[in-house]
Design a protein around this motif. Structure first.
Motif, PDB file in Angstrom:
ATOM      1  N   LYS A  55      -8.539   1.808   7.096  1.00  0.00           N
ATOM      2  CA  LYS A  55      -7.210   1.624   7.681  1.00  0.00           C
ATOM      3  C   LYS A  55      -6.540   0.442   7.011  1.00  0.00           C
ATOM      4  N   ALA A  56      -5.261   0.605   6.663  1.00  0.00           N
ATOM      5  CA  ALA A  56      -4.518  -0.466   6.019  1.00  0.00           C
ATOM      6  C   ALA A  56      -3.056  -0.376   6.427  1.00  0.00           C
ATOM      7  N   ALA A  57      -2.412  -1.533   6.542  1.00  0.00           N
ATOM      8  CA  ALA A  57      -0.991  -1.597   6.870  1.00  0.00           C
ATOM      9  C   ALA A  57      -0.177  -1.588   5.571  1.00  0.00           C
ATOM     10  N   ASN A  58       1.099  -1.906   5.668  1.00  0.00           N
ATOM     11  CA  ASN A  58       1.951  -1.939   4.488  1.00  0.00           C
ATOM     12  C   ASN A  58       1.466  -2.978   3.484  1.00  0.00           C
ATOM     13  N   VAL A  59       1.612  -2.671   2.200  1.00  0.00           N
ATOM     14  CA  VAL A  59       1.181  -3.565   1.127  1.00  0.00           C
ATOM     15  C   VAL A  59       2.206  -4.678   0.937  1.00  0.00           C
ATOM     16  N   ASN A  60       1.709  -5.902   0.792  1.00  0.00           N
ATOM     17  CA  ASN A  60       2.573  -7.046   0.515  1.00  0.00           C
ATOM     18  C   ASN A  60       2.658  -7.293  -0.983  1.00  0.00           C
ATOM     19  N   GLU A  93      -9.460  -6.789   3.400  1.00  0.00           N
ATOM     20  CA  GLU A  93      -8.604  -7.389   2.388  1.00  0.00           C
ATOM     21  C   GLU A  93      -7.308  -7.857   3.029  1.00  0.00           C
ATOM     22  N   SER A  94      -6.689  -8.861   2.397  1.00  0.00           N
ATOM     23  CA  SER A  94      -5.542  -9.517   3.016  1.00  0.00           C
ATOM     24  C   SER A  94      -4.207  -8.893   2.663  1.00  0.00           C
ATOM     25  N   VAL A  95      -4.102  -8.268   1.473  1.00  0.00           N
ATOM     26  CA  VAL A  95      -2.796  -7.851   0.986  1.00  0.00           C
ATOM     27  C   VAL A  95      -2.171  -6.759   1.840  1.00  0.00           C
ATOM     28  N   ASN A  96      -2.992  -6.035   2.596  1.00  0.00           N
ATOM     29  CA  ASN A  96      -2.477  -4.982   3.473  1.00  0.00           C
ATOM     30  C   ASN A  96      -3.177  -4.980   4.830  1.00  0.00           C
ATOM     31  N   SER A  97      -3.832  -6.084   5.166  1.00  0.00           N
ATOM     32  CA  SER A  97      -4.612  -6.176   6.413  1.00  0.00           C
ATOM     33  C   SER A  97      -5.574  -4.997   6.526  1.00  0.00           C
ATOM     34  N   GLY A  98      -6.158  -4.625   5.406  1.00  0.00           N
ATOM     35  CA  GLY A  98      -6.994  -3.435   5.360  1.00  0.00           C
ATOM     36  C   GLY A  98      -8.435  -3.684   5.766  1.00  0.00           C
ATOM     37  N   ILE A  99      -9.041  -2.663   6.361  1.00  0.00           N
ATOM     38  CA  ILE A  99     -10.464  -2.680   6.695  1.00  0.00           C
ATOM     39  C   ILE A  99     -11.086  -1.367   6.243  1.00  0.00           C
ATOM     40  N   VAL A 100     -12.369  -1.416   5.905  1.00  0.00           N
ATOM     41  CA  VAL A 100     -13.086  -0.217   5.521  1.00  0.00           C
ATOM     42  C   VAL A 100     -14.536  -0.369   5.947  1.00  0.00           C
ATOM     43  N   GLY A 137       8.028  -9.042  -1.170  1.00  0.00           N
ATOM     44  CA  GLY A 137       8.045  -8.664   0.230  1.00  0.00           C
ATOM     45  C   GLY A 137       7.151  -7.465   0.486  1.00  0.00           C
ATOM     46  N   ALA A 138       7.133  -7.019   1.741  1.00  0.00           N
ATOM     47  CA  ALA A 138       6.294  -5.879   2.123  1.00  0.00           C
ATOM     48  C   ALA A 138       6.903  -4.576   1.618  1.00  0.00           C
ATOM     49  N   LEU A 139       6.054  -3.704   1.125  1.00  0.00           N
ATOM     50  CA  LEU A 139       6.473  -2.385   0.666  1.00  0.00           C
ATOM     51  C   LEU A 139       6.384  -1.433   1.852  1.00  0.00           C
ATOM     52  N   LYS A 140       7.520  -1.029   2.358  1.00  0.00           N
ATOM     53  CA  LYS A 140       7.569  -0.268   3.598  1.00  0.00           C
ATOM     54  C   LYS A 140       6.893   1.097   3.458  1.00  0.00           C
ATOM     55  N   ASN A 141       6.369   1.549   4.575  1.00  0.00           N
ATOM     56  CA  ASN A 141       5.790   2.888   4.691  1.00  0.00           C
ATOM     57  C   ASN A 141       4.672   3.138   3.672  1.00  0.00           C
ATOM     58  N   THR A 142       3.779   2.157   3.530  1.00  0.00           N
ATOM     59  CA  THR A 142       2.641   2.328   2.628  1.00  0.00           C
ATOM     60  C   THR A 142       1.313   2.184   3.372  1.00  0.00           C
ATOM     61  N   SER A 143       1.348   2.358   4.681  1.00  0.00           N
ATOM     62  CA  SER A 143       0.105   2.292   5.448  1.00  0.00           C
ATOM     63  C   SER A 143      -0.739   3.532   5.177  1.00  0.00           C
ATOM     64  N   VAL A 144      -2.041   3.417   5.441  1.00  0.00           N
ATOM     65  CA  VAL A 144      -2.956   4.537   5.231  1.00  0.00           C
ATOM     66  C   VAL A 144      -4.082   4.457   6.248  1.00  0.00           C
TER      67      VAL A 144
END
Length: 747
Positions: free
Chosen positions: A282-287, A253-260, A291-298
């Motif tokens: 794995k996913a990075a910060n949510v957009n 998915e694009s909103v958090n560069s997530g993969i599963v 703007g990006a929501l900091k510290n929301t990676s998982v």
């Protein structure tokens, strides 16, 4: 009961049941058959076959054939599900020492829905079937980072979030310990009900189906089921088609560069069956549009290995599962505790044992024994790497259940018992007293068939005892001491068939929920929850009195359901914002556990119309209102009031328009939420919003493989909106436009 004693008792019971009682009676009943395309009469491969009553399943081979051995005599609803076909529920009666032959014909269908299915027997009782069921295909289409995100748009459901990772389902305005989450019928053994920042340790990508259960049947799992039970079926026991099979999935998915990604495998070995699965996310910060929501990676990993033996006399099964997750809690506003966010790391390991014997003695059906042991550990770190909080929980569960037959007075009665032992410890800045919690319960369930009128009833008696490691008097918490609570829950459900298509049903409920360890004894800052949490050692249990009435119409082309409900909750337990800063941590507001009378009422409606062979429309709406009937005055005295209950979802509605052109299906969706202008104390109102989405599915069948693809656009117009149940809605809005791709291969 101590750990070693419970383990020894469990193994002893399994040994006695399997060796002393299992041999004399050898039921040889089985189900076999073939599934054909109703139009072409050709065999249909990859049909998922599921028997809800005994959690057994199979899949058809490339010739459309299936075989399920060792089925106890009884009445069952067999579900046949295949991508591109109508789901079929076949109601059958399996006789003793007999083989039931089924010749199933599935109709290719443009109307893929988890709620509308073909029923082959209009007089069949739905009392033991889930109120809502989502199949594997629908789970993949709606798949989110969490279980709550996956099901949030279904009627009556919402999600309460504290960031993308810590999200918990909300059903009819209730969550936490009032909505029981299960995986394969068992409690997950985590701490997700105790705080908003604690994640649910159930990975949705490994789920095969999801069930929502309410009413009498829910009391088999707990007394605290006011909202109901959500059961996630991770793997159906024994895919008995005598061939290796499984599935591989991958998504992005694009909103958090997530993969599963996930992989599951079923390997039959004569009477033995091996099941294994694994997943990685794995996913990075949510957009967001802001703007990006900091510290929301998982980053999350999970896995399970299970070995079962199915001789003629029953079943023995053992499994090991793990769940590991690292995720972030977004920064607060500068004056609230942690302007740089909190990092959380949790680990969970579970061992499960299960034994089942067919007809151990005359008059009893299957006797089932289950035991599980879960070790859970959870740490929270500030941006400087300081360990701010730590939680440890070792939980054990032991349960027995069976049903009677051959005695007219006990016919159809199911009974069971359940035991729980929880060893809770906390560290870091938290001051919650380490405690031992033990629970024991017994339950009974019965249903009756009076022709068009069918009824079910259940009663559950339960005791919970909490023993703190240290008894003391605390100025904020109160007299910390041993607490013990005993009460019962009961429910009665009746459904009356007005005709072949019209059905009226009603449910009455009396529920009971004892306070937990943290509700009683918490005392300390919890930065990840943006709060200084103070328990109340004198809390009394909640008691709920509820009623529900609904009417439905179903003729396969049109489905309609309208349901209204009311719950009066005496002593509703929640952490109330006092509006005061903690004198120990002036950057945190003090939240105090209280028990106040309240009421929750609501209405749900859903309509599904099959307009043509290729086009269908689904519309749903739900409205809920929660009120506190009492609260504290300025001098801390309880007074009668009528003010909004905190964290109540607003009115919401959804529209799905599906067009099917095999092997493609296109779904347009719109989700609307109204203004929430009745916020609780210290809450802010939220504005209405309308979100648009699009989904395109297609599949490629083969002789030995089945490929499925799903492409989804969420929040297509990049709308800036805020969900009322998002605890950080004042900091950032919800996620922006999101493109998702999900692939699943069945082999």
């Amino acid at each position: 009961m101590k750990l070693n004693k419970m383990v020894k008792i469990c193994f002893l019971i399994l040994f006695l049941v399997s060796h002393l009682f299992g041999e004399p009676i050898l039921p040889k009943s089985s189900i076999e058959g073939i599934v054909l395309n109703e139009k072409t009469k050709e065999p249909v491969a990859w049909v998922d076959i599921y028997i809800h009553e005994i959690n057994r399943g199979a899949a058809t081979n490339k010739n459309g054939q299936f075989f399920i051995p060792n089925i106890p005599a009884g009445e069952y609803s067999v579900h046949f599900t295949r991508i591109g076909y109508n789901e079929l529920h076949k109601h059958i009666i399996v006789l003793e020492n007999d083989t039931t032959i089924l010749n199933i014909k599935l109709l290719p269908n443009s109307f893929e829905s988890e709620a509308i299915v073909i029923e082959d027997h209009s007089e069949h009782s739905h009392l033991q079937e889930p109120d809502l069921e989502i199949n594997n295909r629908e789970m993949g289409r709606k798949l989110g980072t969490t279980l709550a995100e996956t099901i949030k748009d279904l009627p009556g459901l919402e999600q309460q979030t504290n960031g993308p990772a810590p999200a918990r389902p909300v059903l009819r305005g209730l969550s936490g310990d009032r909505l029981l989450l299960l995986e394969n019928g068992k409690r997950p053994g985590d701490l997700s009900t105790t705080a908003a920042d604690h994640a649910v340790t159930i990975e949705p990508v490994t789920a095969e189906r999801l069930e929502v259960i309410r009413g009498p049947l829910a009391l088999a799992y707990g007394t605290n089921t006011t909202a109901g039970v959500i059961n996630v079926v991770r793997n159906v026991s024994s895919k008995t088609n005598h061939q290796i099979n499984g599935a591989f999935s991958a998504g992005a998915e694009s909103v958090n560069s997530g993969i599963v990604s996930s992989l599951n495998l079923n390997v039959p070995l004569n009477d033995f069956y091996f099941y294994g699965d694994g997943s990685f996310r794995k996913a990075a910060n949510v957009n967001t549009p802001s703007g990006a929501l900091k510290n929301t990676s998982v980053e999350t990993g999970s896995g399970k290995a299970e070995l079962s033996w199915q001789p003629l006399w029953g079943l023995l099964k053992s499994s090991f599962a793990y769940y590991q997750s690292d995720y972030g809690i977004p920064p607060s506003i500068p004056e609230l505790g942690h302007p740089n966010g909190i990092d959380i790391s949790l680990n969970k390991n579970t061992i499960q044992l299960e034994g089942l014997v067919h007809k151990p003695i005359k008059g009893l059906n299957d006797l089932q024994i289950e035991y599980d042991l879960t070790n859970y550990f959870h740490e929270e770190f500030t941006s400087t790497g300081r360990n701010d909080a730590a939680f440890s929980l070792t939980s054990q569960h032991l349960s027995f259940k069976t049903s009677f037959e051959g005695f007219s007075i006990f016919q159809g009665i199911k009974v069971g018992s359940w035991f729980e032992h929880r060893d809770y410890k906390s560290g870091g800045l938290t001051n919650t007293v380490n405690s031992i919690e033990t629970s024991m319960a017994g339950w009974i369930y019965q249903e009756n068939d009076f022709g068009p009128l069918k009824t079910s009833a259940a009663l559950r008696l339960e005791n919970k005892t909490i023993l703190p490691e240290e008894e003391k008097v605390d100025l904020r918490v109160g007299n910390i001491r041993k607490r013990s609570f005993t009460d019962y829950a009961a429910s009665l459900k009746a459904q009356f068939a007005l005709s072949q298509s019209w059905l009226v049903q009603t449910t009455l409920l009396k529920a009971f929920r004892a306070p937990g360890i943290e509700e009683l004894f918490s005392d300390g800052p919890h930065l990840a929850s943006y709060a200084y949490e103070v328990g109340n050692a004198d809390l009394n249990p909640e008691k709920t009195y509820g009623a529900e009435i609904g009417i439905s119409y179903d003729d396969n082309l049109l489905y309609f359901n309208l349901t209204g409900y009311f719950n009066r909750i005496d002593g509703y337990l929640f952490s109330q914002n006092t509006g005061e800063r903690s004198w120990k941590r002036n950057d945190l507001f003090r939240y105090k556990m209280v028990g106040l009378d309240s009421e929750i009422k609501g209405v749900e409606a859903i309509t599904k119309i099959d307009i043509s062979g290729a086009l269908n429309v689904s519309v749903s709406a739900s409205f809920i209102e929660g009120n506190l009937l009492e609260n504290f005055s300025e001098n801390d005295k309880i007074i009668k009031v009528n003010e909004p209950l905190p964290f109540m979802p607003p009115f919401k509605g959804s529209l799905d328009i599906t067009y099917k052109w095999n092997p493609f299906s296109i779904i347009y969706s719109a989700n609307y939420a109204a203004d929430q202008d009745r916020p609780g104390r210290f809450e802010k109102p939220t504005k209405e919003y309308l979100i648009h989405g699009l989904n395109i599915d297609f599949f490629i069948p083969g002789e030995s493989l089945l490929h499925t693809f799903s492409f989804t656009v969420q929040n297509a117009t990049d709308e800036t909106y805020r969900r009322h149940l998002n605890r950080i809605k004042d900091i950032f809005p919800e996620a922006g436009r999101n493109f998702k791709l999900f692939y699943k291969l069945y082999f």
